[in-house]
Design a protein around this motif. Sequence first.
Motif: not given
Lengths: 253, 311
Positions: B223-224, B263, B265-270
Motif C-alpha cells: 500500500t505504501r 493515483y 492508494t495512500a492518499a485520503e481521496r483517490t
Amino acid sequence: MNTQAVLSIYRFEMARFFRTLAQSFISPVISTSLYFVVFGAAIGSRIAEVEGVSYGAFIVPGLIMLSVMTQAISNASFGIYFPKFIGTIYELLSAPVNFLEIVLGYVGAAATKALFIGVVILATSALFVDLQIAHPLAMIAFMVLTCISFSLFGFIIGIWARNFEQLQLIPLLVVTPLVFLGGSFYSISMLPPLWQTVTLFNPVVYLVSGFRWSFFGLADVPVGLSLLAILGFTALCLGIIWWIFRTGWRIRG
Amino acid sequence: MAAMVQIQDLRKVYDGGFEALKGVNLDIEEGEILALLGPNGAGKTTLISTICGITLPSSGSVTVGGYDILADYRKTRGLIGLVPQEINLEPFEYVRNTVAFSRGLFGKPRNDGRVEEILKKLSLWDKRDSKIMELSGGMRRRVLIAKALSHDPRVLFLDEPTAGVDVELRRDMWDIVAQLKADGVTIILTTHYIEEAEAIADRVGVISKGELLLVEDKSTLMTRMGRKELRVDLQDPLTALPDSLSDFDLALAEDGLSVTYAYDTAAERTGIARLVGAFSAEGIVIRDLQTSQSSLEDIFVTLVHKTEDAA
C-alpha cells in the motif's frame, strides 16, 4: 554430549562400509595372499629366519600394520572429504554437535573398518604360516591404537584436501614409503649402521617394532618407546583436529 | 515476548576482504513467514548460513529463541531446520535412512513413526527405499525438506526452495509452508520469485549488497509503495484531453480510446468519483473501467535501483 549424533554418524559411515563389504573383505585377503607369495616364497627362500622366527611369520605384523594404516587413513580421509566434496557437510556444520562428537563418529567408524581389515589379514596369514602371539593384550592394544591414530591422521588429511588428488597425495608420497622403509618386511638390525640410525627417524619403525614384539617378543626399539610414540602421535593428531574446529580451518567460512 | 530470531549489527567479512553483510539488524517474530528478497550475491545465503552456524560472523550478535548462536549453539541449532539452496545429498543413500540420519544428528532419539509422518507429508513415502540418485530433482528437494523437518525445528530456513521447481511442486511447497505456519513454526525464506513472497509471506525484507534495505508488512509495503492505475475506456476516441481535466494526472492513449489515471492508494481521496464526474460534465461516454496495482516486483526493482543509483 550428543550421543545420538555420534551414533548416527557412526552408523551412517558403517553402512557405507557394509554396502561394499565384499570389496572391503576380498581386497585385503587377495593382497595379503600376494604378499605371502611374493615376499614369503621369493625372499623367504633366501632368508630362512629372522632372529629365530621364520620369514613368513616375521612379516605378518608388518603386513597387518601396512594395511591397517593405509585403510585407516583412506577410510577416515574419504569419510570427511566426501561430504565436503558433495556439499552435505552443511548439515554437519549446522547440527548441534561439537568437534569431539564429529571426530568420535567419523574416526570411530574409520578405525572400526581398519580394525576389521586387520583381523581379516591376521586370519588370512594364519592360513599361510604358523603364528604365535606372545602378548595378545599388547597386540590388541597396538592394533587398536594404530587404527585410532591413523584414522585421526586421515581425518586431518580429509579436511585439508581440496581435491581428490590431494586426498591421495599424503598416503601415496609419505605414508606408503614410510611403512615400506619402516621395517615392515625386515629387521632394521639387517641394515648397515648408517641406515639403522636414519631409520630411527621414521615414526613407523616404532609402531611396527612394538607390534612385532607383541607377536614374537622381538623388537628393534624398546616397547615402552613404541607405546610412547603411538600415544604421542594420537595426541598430536587430536591437537590438530581441536585447532581445526576451533578456527574453522577449511570447513567453516 | 522477545523475537524468535534477533539479529543485531551482524557483519560478515570473508577472508578475501569481501563484505557480505554490512551490519544487519532484524527481528523475526515467532510464527511468522518472512520472505527475504534480493538479487544474486546480496547476502541472503550468508545471512542464513551465519544464523545456522555454517559461517562464523565477523561481528554482531544473533539469538534464536533467546539463546546466543555461538555461546548456546547446541540450543539454537536444535531449534533450527535448514533447507539449503543447492541439492546436497549423498547419491548412494536411501531416502528413509538419510532422513533418520538427520534426526539423529540433531540429537533426537530414533523415531520411525515420526520419520514416516514426515515422508508421507512430503509425498516421499513411496520412495522411502529408493536411492537418492534414482530420484528426480523435485523429489530430491523434497528429501532436503524432509531432512530439515526430521528433528521438528521451531525455525525453518528455506534458501530459495522453489528455484528450478515445477509449478505443481511449488504449490505443494506453499501448502507445506502454510501447514508449518499453522503449527507455529517460524519460517524464513529467500527467493527470487516475487510472486512467491506475495503469495505466502507475512513480511518482506529486501536485501541488497549486504544491507537490509527495508522490512515491512507485505500489505503495508504494497500500500505504501503501491501506485494504482485506473484505465478508462471510452466510447468514442478523443484527439486531446479537455482543459477541465488538467488537474488530474492523466495520459491519453495513442488511439484516443482510453485514458490512464495514476493515483496513490495512500492518499485520503483517490479522486476517482471526481474524475468520473468531470468526464460526464464534458460529455465523454465511458465504456469501461479497470484498476491495477503495482506488484512487489515493481516495488523491488524500484528499491534496488534506487540504492544502486545512490551508490
